[in-house]
Design a protein around this motif. Structure first.
Motif, PDB file in Angstrom:
ATOM      1  N   SER A  94      48.671  43.116  32.534  1.00 40.31           N
ATOM      2  CA  SER A  94      48.805  44.576  32.609  1.00 40.31           C
ATOM      3  C   SER A  94      50.047  44.923  33.417  1.00 40.31           C
ATOM      4  CB  SER A  94      47.596  45.188  33.326  1.00 40.31           C
ATOM      5  OG  SER A  94      46.430  44.806  32.673  1.00 40.31           O
ATOM      6  N   GLU A  95      50.731  45.979  32.969  1.00 35.95           N
ATOM      7  CA  GLU A  95      52.019  46.316  33.585  1.00 35.95           C
ATOM      8  C   GLU A  95      51.899  46.610  35.083  1.00 35.95           C
ATOM      9  OE1 GLU A  95      54.913  48.412  30.804  1.00 35.95           O
ATOM     10  OE2 GLU A  95      54.642  49.832  32.449  1.00 35.95           O
ATOM     11  N   PHE A  96      50.786  47.266  35.483  1.00 36.96           N
ATOM     12  CA  PHE A  96      50.673  47.689  36.888  1.00 36.96           C
ATOM     13  C   PHE A  96      50.663  46.509  37.873  1.00 36.96           C
ATOM     14  CE2 PHE A  96      46.126  47.689  35.527  1.00 36.96           C
ATOM     15  CZ  PHE A  96      45.616  46.800  36.463  1.00 36.96           C
ATOM     16  N   VAL A  97      50.294  45.314  37.386  1.00 39.57           N
ATOM     17  CA  VAL A  97      50.243  44.131  38.249  1.00 39.57           C
ATOM     18  C   VAL A  97      51.633  43.846  38.838  1.00 39.57           C
ATOM     19  CG1 VAL A  97      49.833  41.624  38.234  1.00 39.57           C
ATOM     20  CG2 VAL A  97      48.276  43.131  37.022  1.00 39.57           C
ATOM     21  N   GLY A  98      52.675  44.211  38.072  1.00 39.35           N
ATOM     22  CA  GLY A  98      54.028  43.942  38.527  1.00 39.35           C
ATOM     23  C   GLY A  98      54.686  45.144  39.208  1.00 39.35           C
ATOM     24  N   GLU A  99      53.945  46.250  39.291  1.00 38.57           N
ATOM     25  CA  GLU A  99      54.533  47.463  39.877  1.00 38.57           C
ATOM     26  C   GLU A  99      54.544  47.408  41.395  1.00 38.57           C
ATOM     27  OE1 GLU A  99      53.518  51.674  38.849  1.00 38.57           O
ATOM     28  OE2 GLU A  99      52.948  50.760  36.949  1.00 38.57           O
ATOM     29  N   GLU A 102      53.095  50.341  46.651  1.00 30.67           N
ATOM     30  CA  GLU A 102      53.088  51.660  47.301  1.00 30.67           C
ATOM     31  C   GLU A 102      53.227  52.774  46.262  1.00 30.67           C
ATOM     32  OE1 GLU A 102      52.110  52.044  50.394  1.00 30.67           O
ATOM     33  OE2 GLU A 102      51.958  49.865  50.344  1.00 30.67           O
ATOM     34  N   THR A 103      54.035  52.540  45.220  1.00 25.36           N
ATOM     35  CA  THR A 103      54.188  53.532  44.152  1.00 25.36           C
ATOM     36  C   THR A 103      52.870  53.645  43.394  1.00 25.36           C
ATOM     37  OG1 THR A 103      56.431  52.663  43.921  1.00 25.36           O
ATOM     38  CG2 THR A 103      55.698  54.205  42.230  1.00 25.36           C
ATOM     39  N   LEU A 104      52.273  52.473  43.157  1.00 25.84           N
ATOM     40  CA  LEU A 104      51.020  52.439  42.410  1.00 25.84           C
ATOM     41  C   LEU A 104      49.924  53.223  43.135  1.00 25.84           C
ATOM     42  CD1 LEU A 104      50.072  51.103  39.797  1.00 25.84           C
ATOM     43  CD2 LEU A 104      49.333  49.131  41.125  1.00 25.84           C
ATOM     44  N   LYS A 105      49.930  53.121  44.458  1.00 29.74           N
ATOM     45  CA  LYS A 105      48.904  53.801  45.261  1.00 29.74           C
ATOM     46  C   LYS A 105      48.980  55.314  45.145  1.00 29.74           C
ATOM     47  CE  LYS A 105      47.915  50.252  48.670  1.00 29.74           C
ATOM     48  NZ  LYS A 105      48.276  49.646  49.934  1.00 29.74           N
ATOM     49  N   THR A 106      50.151  55.831  44.742  1.00 34.39           N
ATOM     50  CA  THR A 106      50.302  57.282  44.641  1.00 34.39           C
ATOM     51  C   THR A 106      49.837  57.804  43.271  1.00 34.39           C
ATOM     52  OG1 THR A 106      52.536  57.126  43.741  1.00 34.39           O
ATOM     53  CG2 THR A 106      52.342  57.216  46.155  1.00 34.39           C
ATOM     54  N   LYS A 107      49.574  56.877  42.349  1.00 33.28           N
ATOM     55  CA  LYS A 107      49.193  57.299  40.993  1.00 33.28           C
ATOM     56  C   LYS A 107      47.692  57.439  40.853  1.00 33.28           C
ATOM     57  CE  LYS A 107      53.003  55.193  38.469  1.00 33.28           C
ATOM     58  NZ  LYS A 107      53.371  54.125  37.563  1.00 33.28           N
ATOM     59  N   LYS A 108      47.281  58.462  40.124  1.00 35.60           N
ATOM     60  CA  LYS A 108      45.848  58.618  39.842  1.00 35.60           C
ATOM     61  C   LYS A 108      45.599  58.021  38.469  1.00 35.60           C
ATOM     62  CE  LYS A 108      41.942  59.997  41.165  1.00 35.60           C
ATOM     63  NZ  LYS A 108      41.314  58.907  41.870  1.00 35.60           N
ATOM     64  N   GLN A 130      40.830  45.510  44.781  1.00 37.09           N
ATOM     65  CA  GLN A 130      41.226  44.486  45.761  1.00 37.09           C
ATOM     66  C   GLN A 130      42.552  44.819  46.428  1.00 37.09           C
ATOM     67  OE1 GLN A 130      41.044  41.102  43.139  1.00 37.09           O
ATOM     68  NE2 GLN A 130      39.016  40.475  43.873  1.00 37.09           N
ATOM     69  N   HIS A 131      43.349  45.681  45.772  1.00 39.39           N
ATOM     70  CA  HIS A 131      44.634  46.081  46.351  1.00 39.39           C
ATOM     71  C   HIS A 131      44.561  47.487  46.952  1.00 39.39           C
ATOM     72  CE1 HIS A 131      45.826  42.583  44.005  1.00 39.39           C
ATOM     73  NE2 HIS A 131      46.871  42.511  44.788  1.00 39.39           N
ATOM     74  N   GLY A 132      43.363  47.954  47.208  1.00 37.26           N
ATOM     75  CA  GLY A 132      43.162  49.227  47.906  1.00 37.26           C
ATOM     76  C   GLY A 132      43.368  50.460  47.047  1.00 37.26           C
ATOM     77  N   ASP A 190      47.665  60.592  36.289  1.00 37.38           N
ATOM     78  CA  ASP A 190      49.055  60.242  35.976  1.00 37.38           C
ATOM     79  C   ASP A 190      49.131  59.251  34.833  1.00 37.38           C
ATOM     80  OD1 ASP A 190      50.385  61.659  38.155  1.00 37.38           O
ATOM     81  OD2 ASP A 190      49.191  60.308  39.416  1.00 37.38           O
ATOM     82  N   VAL A 191      48.069  58.440  34.705  1.00 36.67           N
ATOM     83  CA  VAL A 191      48.065  57.446  33.637  1.00 36.67           C
ATOM     84  C   VAL A 191      46.635  57.124  33.221  1.00 36.67           C
ATOM     85  CG1 VAL A 191      48.305  55.564  35.324  1.00 36.67           C
ATOM     86  CG2 VAL A 191      48.883  55.124  32.971  1.00 36.67           C
TER      87      VAL A 191
END
Ligand code: NAD
Ligand code: FES
Length: 294
Positions: A94-99, A102-108, A130-132, A190-191
């Motif tokens: 999945s793409e988010f694994v490489g994101e 901190e940016t990911l944490k801001t996305k809903k 697991q990544h909060g 957001d996604v």
């Protein structure tokens, strides 16, 4: 090399769960990937969703539904039996694994899981947990008895919404109804990640396009080799030919030609159909599966 089955259970009618010892696959596995298995050296190759993986124990958990002879045979396997082949992890994570985290944490994020598609959604939501990161999850099932992994998902999801088509449990109606309801209640996403039957992904994408929510889908067309050689899993995304096993399985849902993908699934099942596809797809038809006379 044999791959030992450590545990099996029937999650719902004709839907099975198996924990399999596959150290190398478990070590490399990331959310979004899949495996191809064979029960013995002569049996068909079956692409399967990874529902969970345990790097330390060296195990992969698979969930499958009986859809034909191959999965029927698989369902009769018990703890202690083995798979002859267990190839993977295949496909892109999945793409988010490489994101950037901190940016990911801001996305809903909103995950939409339909039926057996709940299984591949689970490792993605678990990874985020697991990544909060707390993601919202909708699980849709035809009826209460077909609902799977509710408890497991509850532990890793931010909010979990369960809906049944017949209203026998949770909310009533299809997953698209719950998406609309949540947005109407003021939720912002957001996604969206939608995994389930093609028809579900088609309608989720139609809705999220209207709602302007970028959407990722995980496609599972017919696969034969899982290495980009046979051409069985061909789909059109954004007007371009893609192969779900190597270019996917995840794609921008708003770009996928679902009608063509669903039609091709049906046509590919017969020898006549495959010959037709060979003629229609011309130079871009792979033919590496050996099934169309190429
Ligand atoms: P299902 O038919 O029970 O559908 C599950 C949910 O999808 C429904 O409860 C409903 O909420 C939603 N849905 C169905 N049709 C819809 C529509 N027209 N509009 C909006 N929402 C709709 O699912 P199932 O029987 O568990 O699914 C089996 C299918 O899922 C198989 O075809 C299998 O290949 C596929 N599958 C896909 C993946 C994947 O990675 N994409 C993984 C496992 C299974
Ligand atoms: Fe994808 Fe063969 S399964 S090209």
């Amino acid at each position: 090399m044999m791959y030992k089955i450590l545990e099996t259970k029937e999650l719902a009618a004709n839907i099975f769960y198996m924990v399999v010892e596959a150290k190398r696959v478990a070590k490399a596995c990331k959310p979004g990937q899949f495996v191809i298995v064979r029960t013995d050296e002569h049996s068909e190759r079956i692409p399967l969703t990874i529902c969970d993986y345990d790097t330390e124990r060296g195990t992969i958990t698979i969930v499958f539904q009986i859809v034909g002879a191959g999965t029927q045979i698989m369902s009769s396997l018990k703890a202690g039996d083995s798979f002859h082949d267990f190839v993977g992890p295949l496909g892109c994570p999945s793409e988010f694994v490489g994101e950037d985290l901190e940016t990911l944490k801001t996305k809903k994020m909103l995950f939409v899981a339909g039926g057996v598609g709940t299984a591949p959604v689970y490792p993605q939501v678990k990874w985020l947990h697991q990544h909060g990161i707390k993601a919202d999850v909708i699980i849709g099932a035809k009826t209460r008895d077909l609902l799977i992994l509710e408890e497991e998902m509850k532990e890793v999801a931010g909010n979990l919404y369960v809906t049944t088509d017949d209203g026998s449990y949770g909310r009533s109606g299809m997953v698209t109804q719950t998406i609309s309801d949540l947005v109407n209640e003021g939720k912002h996403y957001d996604v969206c990640v939608a995994i389930g039957p093609m028809i579900m992904m088609k309608f989720v994408c139609k809705l999220t396009k209207e709602l302007d929510i970028p959407t990722i889908v995980s496609l599972n067309p017919i696969m034969v080799d899982g290495t980009g050689m046979c051409g069985a899993c061909r789909v059109t995304v954004g007007g371009k030919v893609k192969f779900a096993c190597v270019d996917g399985p995840e794609f921008d849902g708003h770009q996928v030609n679902f009608d063509e993908a669903m039609q091709r699934q049906q046509i590919y099942k017969t020898a006549e159909g495959r010959a037709f596809l060979k003629a229609k797809e011309g130079d871009t038809h792979h033919g590496g599966c050996g099934n169309c006379g190429n």
